[in-house]
Scaffold this motif. Structure first.
Motif, PDB file in Angstrom:
ATOM      1  N   GLU A  45       0.838  -1.191   0.000  1.00  0.00           N
ATOM      2  CA  GLU A  45       0.000   0.000   0.000  1.00  0.00           C
ATOM      3  C   GLU A  45       0.878   1.247   0.000  1.00  0.00           C
ATOM      4  N   HIS A  46       0.359   2.316  -0.607  1.00  0.00           N
ATOM      5  CA  HIS A  46       1.087   3.581  -0.591  1.00  0.00           C
ATOM      6  C   HIS A  46       1.099   4.114   0.838  1.00  0.00           C
ATOM      7  N   PRO A  47       2.262   4.517   1.350  1.00  0.00           N
ATOM      8  CA  PRO A  47       2.342   4.917   2.765  1.00  0.00           C
ATOM      9  C   PRO A  47       1.401   6.043   3.158  1.00  0.00           C
ATOM     10  N   TYR A  48       1.282   7.079   2.319  1.00  0.00           N
ATOM     11  CA  TYR A  48       0.434   8.213   2.707  1.00  0.00           C
ATOM     12  C   TYR A  48      -1.054   7.912   2.519  1.00  0.00           C
ATOM     13  N   SER A  49      -1.381   7.022   1.609  1.00  0.00           N
ATOM     14  CA  SER A  49      -2.773   6.576   1.496  1.00  0.00           C
ATOM     15  C   SER A  49      -3.158   5.747   2.719  1.00  0.00           C
ATOM     16  N   ALA A  50      -2.228   4.906   3.165  1.00  0.00           N
ATOM     17  CA  ALA A  50      -2.477   4.110   4.369  1.00  0.00           C
ATOM     18  C   ALA A  50      -2.570   5.014   5.602  1.00  0.00           C
ATOM     19  N   LEU A  51      -1.738   6.054   5.648  1.00  0.00           N
ATOM     20  CA  LEU A  51      -1.778   6.995   6.772  1.00  0.00           C
ATOM     21  C   LEU A  51      -3.107   7.741   6.806  1.00  0.00           C
ATOM     22  N   ALA A  52      -3.599   8.123   5.633  1.00  0.00           N
ATOM     23  CA  ALA A  52      -4.885   8.817   5.554  1.00  0.00           C
ATOM     24  C   ALA A  52      -6.012   7.940   6.086  1.00  0.00           C
ATOM     25  N   MET A  53      -5.987   6.658   5.763  1.00  0.00           N
ATOM     26  CA  MET A  53      -6.992   5.740   6.275  1.00  0.00           C
ATOM     27  C   MET A  53      -6.839   5.557   7.784  1.00  0.00           C
ATOM     28  N   TRP A  54      -5.609   5.546   8.251  1.00  0.00           N
ATOM     29  CA  TRP A  54      -5.362   5.371   9.695  1.00  0.00           C
ATOM     30  C   TRP A  54      -5.846   6.587  10.482  1.00  0.00           C
ATOM     31  N   PHE A  55      -5.770   7.769   9.890  1.00  0.00           N
ATOM     32  CA  PHE A  55      -6.256   8.982  10.555  1.00  0.00           C
ATOM     33  C   PHE A  55      -7.745   8.886  10.894  1.00  0.00           C
ATOM     34  N   LYS A  56      -8.481   8.011  10.221  1.00  0.00           N
ATOM     35  CA  LYS A  56      -9.916   7.880  10.455  1.00  0.00           C
ATOM     36  C   LYS A  56     -10.240   6.953  11.628  1.00  0.00           C
ATOM     37  N   THR A  57      -9.226   6.238  12.137  1.00  0.00           N
ATOM     38  CA  THR A  57      -9.450   5.370  13.287  1.00  0.00           C
ATOM     39  C   THR A  57      -9.461   6.205  14.562  1.00  0.00           C
ATOM     40  N   ASP A  58      -9.891   5.596  15.678  1.00  0.00           N
ATOM     41  CA  ASP A  58      -9.953   6.314  16.958  1.00  0.00           C
ATOM     42  C   ASP A  58      -8.580   6.830  17.369  1.00  0.00           C
ATOM     43  N   GLU A  59      -7.566   5.956  17.278  1.00  0.00           N
ATOM     44  CA  GLU A  59      -6.206   6.365  17.646  1.00  0.00           C
ATOM     45  C   GLU A  59      -5.659   7.393  16.669  1.00  0.00           C
ATOM     46  N   GLY A  60      -5.950   7.179  15.376  1.00  0.00           N
ATOM     47  CA  GLY A  60      -5.438   8.071  14.357  1.00  0.00           C
ATOM     48  C   GLY A  60      -6.048   9.462  14.425  1.00  0.00           C
ATOM     49  N   MET A  61      -7.314   9.571  14.841  1.00  0.00           N
ATOM     50  CA  MET A  61      -7.968  10.871  14.928  1.00  0.00           C
ATOM     51  C   MET A  61      -7.296  11.771  15.955  1.00  0.00           C
ATOM     52  N   GLU A  62      -6.842  11.190  17.051  1.00  0.00           N
ATOM     53  CA  GLU A  62      -6.133  11.974  18.076  1.00  0.00           C
ATOM     54  C   GLU A  62      -4.811  12.499  17.527  1.00  0.00           C
ATOM     55  N   VAL A  63      -4.107  11.631  16.793  1.00  0.00           N
ATOM     56  CA  VAL A  63      -2.833  12.051  16.201  1.00  0.00           C
ATOM     57  C   VAL A  63      -3.075  13.120  15.143  1.00  0.00           C
ATOM     58  N   PHE A  64      -4.112  12.943  14.331  1.00  0.00           N
ATOM     59  CA  PHE A  64      -4.436  13.903  13.277  1.00  0.00           C
ATOM     60  C   PHE A  64      -4.740  15.272  13.872  1.00  0.00           C
ATOM     61  N   THR A  65      -5.509  15.305  14.960  1.00  0.00           N
ATOM     62  CA  THR A  65      -5.845  16.587  15.606  1.00  0.00           C
ATOM     63  C   THR A  65      -4.588  17.274  16.123  1.00  0.00           C
ATOM     64  N   SER A  66      -3.703  16.482  16.669  1.00  0.00           N
ATOM     65  CA  SER A  66      -2.446  17.043  17.201  1.00  0.00           C
ATOM     66  C   SER A  66      -1.577  17.596  16.066  1.00  0.00           C
ATOM     67  N   ILE A  67      -1.516  16.877  14.958  1.00  0.00           N
ATOM     68  CA  ILE A  67      -0.703  17.325  13.821  1.00  0.00           C
ATOM     69  C   ILE A  67      -1.286  18.616  13.224  1.00  0.00           C
ATOM     70  N   GLU A  68      -2.627  18.668  13.082  1.00  0.00           N
ATOM     71  CA  GLU A  68      -3.260  19.866  12.541  1.00  0.00           C
ATOM     72  C   GLU A  68      -2.931  21.102  13.377  1.00  0.00           C
ATOM     73  N   LYS A  69      -2.924  20.972  14.697  1.00  0.00           N
ATOM     74  CA  LYS A  69      -2.604  22.096  15.567  1.00  0.00           C
ATOM     75  C   LYS A  69      -1.166  22.554  15.377  1.00  0.00           C
ATOM     76  N   ARG A  70      -0.261  21.626  15.165  1.00  0.00           N
ATOM     77  CA  ARG A  70       1.148  21.973  14.991  1.00  0.00           C
ATOM     78  C   ARG A  70       1.402  22.596  13.628  1.00  0.00           C
ATOM     79  N   LEU A  71       0.582  22.252  12.654  1.00  0.00           N
ATOM     80  CA  LEU A  71       0.749  22.813  11.302  1.00  0.00           C
ATOM     81  C   LEU A  71       0.269  24.260  11.210  1.00  0.00           C
TER      82      LEU A  71
END
Length: 289
Positions: free
Chosen positions: A262-288
């Motif tokens: 699988e393409h790494p960033y496509s897999a990461l995008a799908m992982w962002f939709k999981t419960d654990e991934g959503m917390e990481v995504f929110t944290s990354i958005e704040k830092r960006l």
């Protein structure tokens, strides 16, 4: 001596009453009904039943469309006539009113069917050639096709409406989503582009390929994938050299493992939709921001 018998007048009068008076009796009868059995033979429709007399244009397709000069087969053409139940031979001639050989009268002068610059224009007065090309020739749809003005107009209208929809969407799109879409088109080059350059290229992309633009605009993963790429470029997260693992750059804590093939960033995008991934995504958005 025989005795003569005289009839009784009363008896005669009584018997006369039994005589049927038919003077005022009208005969009542029904006329015989004529039963007609109508057997309508269904006529098999032929291609020429809906034929319209008009000018027609034929265009070569595939590898032949760029040919400066192309000659189409004009003799020994076979067409199966369903009404007659057998194959009929056809030829294009300059002096016959039909392409069917079995309907020829007198000598037949064979003519060529020639395309120039990938096109052949046939005026409406050349009905024999038009019908051969439009109705019977086996190369129609394979070597050439008939230009349909109405269908072309409908297709062009659909494309124009799609372009308008894409341009309106592009005009009102925020910078982050514009960057996400253009990253798919241009790659890492978008990181060095100004907001005006990004907006210009976005509008050009929407006009050039409206269907793909709208597809990307409605794809949630495009935005999520862009966030992951930006986070990697800014050193918030990092991707291992084998493209199998994402980690926090600050402490090397593992975030996720990329599934095989699988393409790494496509897999990461799908992982962002999981419960654990959503917390990481929110944290990354704040830092960006």
């Amino acid at each position: 001596m025989a005795k003569k018998i005289t009839p009784n007048k009363t008896s005669i009068k009584a018997n006369s009453k039994k005589v049927l008076n038919t003077e005022n009796v009208q005969a009542v009868y029904e006329e015989p009904i004529e039963v007609k059995t109508v057997i309508e033979k269904q006529k098999t429709k032929t291609p020429s039943d809906t034929w319209e007399i008009k000018d027609r244009t034929y265009i070569l397709k595939g590898n032949h469309q760029n040919s400066l000069f192309y000659t189409l087969k004009s003799s020994s053409i076979k067409w199966f006539d369903e009404e007659k139940g057998y194959e009929r031979e056809m030829k294009y001639t300059s002096n016959q009113k039909t392409p069917f050989v079995d309907e020829f009268t007198g000598d037949a002068r064979l003519s060529h069917i020639s395309f120039q610059d990938g096109m052949l224009y046939v005026p409406k007065n050349k009905q024999t050639l038009q019908k051969l090309l439009s109705l019977y020739h086996p190369s129609k749809g394979k070597v050439y096709f008939e230009k349909d003005e109405v269908k072309q107009a409908v297709n062009e209208l659909d494309i124009m409406e799609l372009e308008i929809e894409a341009l309106v969407a592009a005009r009102g799109m925020d910078v982050d989503m514009a960057e996400a879409i253009m990253r798919v088109e241009l790659g890492s080059k978008v990181s060095s582009m100004s907001s005006k350059e990004l907006k210009r290229d976005l509008l050009l992309f929407a006009k050039r390929n409206p269907s793909m633009f709208l597809e990307l605009a409605n794809d949630d993963n495009v935005h999520l994938r862009n966030i992951g790429i930006r986070a990697t470029e800014m050193g918030i997260i990092k991707l291992s050299q084998d493209n199998r693992t994402f980690k926090w750059s600050s402490n090397d804590r593992k975030l996720m493992t990329v599934p095989f093939d699988e393409h790494p960033y496509s897999a990461l995008a799908m992982w962002f939709k999981t419960d654990e991934g959503m917390e990481v995504f929110t944290s990354i958005e704040k830092r960006l921001k």
